[in-house]
Design a protein around this motif. Structure first.
Motif, PDB file in Angstrom:
ATOM      1  N   GLY A  25      39.783 123.116  24.985  1.00  0.00           N
ATOM      2  CA  GLY A  25      39.450 121.422  24.963  1.00  0.00           C
ATOM      3  C   GLY A  25      38.513 120.386  25.829  1.00  0.00           C
ATOM      4  O   GLY A  25      38.929 118.997  25.593  1.00  0.00           O
ATOM      5  N   GLU A  26      38.516 120.692  27.425  1.00  0.00           N
ATOM      6  CA  GLU A  26      37.776 120.647  28.135  1.00  0.00           C
ATOM      7  C   GLU A  26      37.050 120.757  28.213  1.00  0.00           C
ATOM      8  O   GLU A  26      35.742 120.431  27.419  1.00  0.00           O
ATOM      9  N   ARG A 342      42.326 119.963  21.372  1.00  0.00           N
ATOM     10  CA  ARG A 342      42.643 118.615  22.519  1.00  0.00           C
ATOM     11  C   ARG A 342      43.383 117.997  20.997  1.00  0.00           C
ATOM     12  O   ARG A 342      44.423 117.392  21.863  1.00  0.00           O
ATOM     13  N   LEU A 347      44.725 114.894  23.876  1.00  0.00           N
ATOM     14  CA  LEU A 347      43.205 114.844  24.441  1.00  0.00           C
ATOM     15  C   LEU A 347      42.734 113.422  23.905  1.00  0.00           C
ATOM     16  O   LEU A 347      42.809 113.881  21.901  1.00  0.00           O
ATOM     17  N   THR A 362      43.828 110.228  20.029  1.00  0.00           N
ATOM     18  CA  THR A 362      44.010 111.167  19.929  1.00  0.00           C
ATOM     19  C   THR A 362      43.683 111.503  18.302  1.00  0.00           C
ATOM     20  O   THR A 362      43.667 109.967  17.469  1.00  0.00           O
TER      21      THR A 362
END
Length: 376
Positions: A25-26, A342, A347, A362
């Motif tokens: 997710g990053e 995320r 996030l 988010t």
């Protein structure tokens, strides 16, 4: 790293896009298989009727009864598509950690004159999780709309990750040519995104109205016609193009009325010119002079439109997603797989420069099989 199956069904109602992504997710992104499954004609017909009901749905009134039928049909469509997809790639639902499902948009109204927006993506995440045994993140847009944002576009966070991983010189603009066109302008310290206008949606409607298929192959029909300047001027006079960014569109914010009196080829040429002019206006609105413009979505196959865009934005280079090793047809399905992770991690998936929310936010709701819904 989680293995996630992402789904996207666009406003063109042409099918279900599926893509497997392994991601944190990053920054970590590894591509798995992907596919495009056609939408069953009966499901498309039901959704077309559902969209008409949604457009007439007054605020505060109970939702149209047809929404329940549409949810069941969409879940069935996703189940069939996923089962076929996984079998073809020697996978099962047990191989997945998570699924990210956008659902079918039947209504999208942007905030206007102090009135909050509305957005509806039909799906039944609990039924889907129970049927597959896999946790599902869906309903990605509601948190943003409730916070006063546009709730669209959401792909910029994924576009940024892809561009950073590709090591491209900034600024870069990513264009998604779906039913509606949207752009993401990526600078070193800023992310800007919004819908620019119709892309394939109106052109596909024009094709179907004339019983000439579902789309203009490579833009050949548009290339054979002549754009009507009066109709083009009328389209570009729409108040949306005077609005500040960020901003978002529903596919049905524009219609075919301006070209009703034109012949088939000239009508298509006018709609193609409208897509181009509104996209160029959007690029100007970002204030960015891109070094590279990357095209994704079904409209990247429209050779006529792509050639015109290349000429208009030179000396910036215009490339297709595939030129970078991306999968242009899979990008949105991948994006919702990425955003599902995320969402699990809390996030942000939307930002002040992409949807107009006051702070990064988010979104998405997590549903576990045979369990209760919880906010991710």
């Amino acid at each position: 790293m989680r293995r996630v199956l992402g789904f996207m069904t666009g406003t063109s109602l042409d099918g279900v896009d599926l893509a497997v992504l392994e991601t944190d997710g990053e920054a970590k992104i590894a591509f798995g298989p992907w596919d495009e499954q056609p939408m069953p004609p009966d499901t498309r017909n039901l959704l077309e009727v559902t969209i008409k009901a949604a457009l007439g749905w007054k605020r505060g009134a109970p939702e149209p009864e047809i929404f329940a039928d549409a949810r069941r049909a969409i879940v069935d469509c996703h189940l069939q598509a996923a089962a076929k997809f996984l079998a073809e790639h020697d996978m099962t639902f047990g191989d997945l950690d998570l699924m990210g499902v956008h659902g079918q948009t039947v209504l999208h109204e942007r905030p206007k004159d102090g009135v909050a927006g509305r957005t509806v993506q039909l799906f039944d995440a609990q039924a889907f999780a129970d049927a597959t045994g896999v946790p599902v993140v869906s309903d990605f847009r509601q948190a943003d709309i409730q916070a006063g944002g546009e709730a669209a576009p959401l792909m910029p966070v994924y576009h940024r990750a892809l561009v950073q991983n590709a090591g491209l010189d900034l600024p870069v603009i990513v264009v998604n040519l779906g039913g509606v066109a949207n752009i993401t302008a990526i600078e070193a310290d800023r992310l800007t995104a919004f819908d620019t206008g119709p892309a394939n949606g109106l052109m596909d409607q024009w094709m179907r109205r004339h019983d000439r298929g579902d789309f203009d192959h490579e833009g050949r029909i548009a290339a054979s016609g002549r754009a009507d300047e009066a109709a083009l001027t009328a389209y570009m006079a729409h108040s949306y193009f005077q609005a500040a960014a960020p901003k978002s569109l529903d596919r049905y914010d524009f219609n075919l009325q301006a070209i009703e009196g034109l012949g088939f080829e000239d009508g298509m040429a006018t709609l193609s010119a409208f897509t181009l002019q509104s996209l160029l206006a959007g690029i100007r609105l970002t204030g960015v002079t891109p070094k590279t413009v990357i095209l994704a979505g079904g409209g990247r196959h429209n050779a006529h439109l792509v050639a015109q865009l290349r000429e208009a934005v030179a000396p910036a280079r215009v490339i297709l997603a595939e030129d970078l090793g991306w999968r242009g047809g899979a990008l949105e399905a991948e994006g919702f797989a990425y955003m599902a992770v995320r969402s699990l991690k809390g996030l942000p998936i939307s930002f002040p420069g992409t949807t107009g929310v006051k702070a990064p936010l988010t979104g998405g709701e997590l549903v576990r099989p045979c369990g209760a819904m919880e906010t991710a």
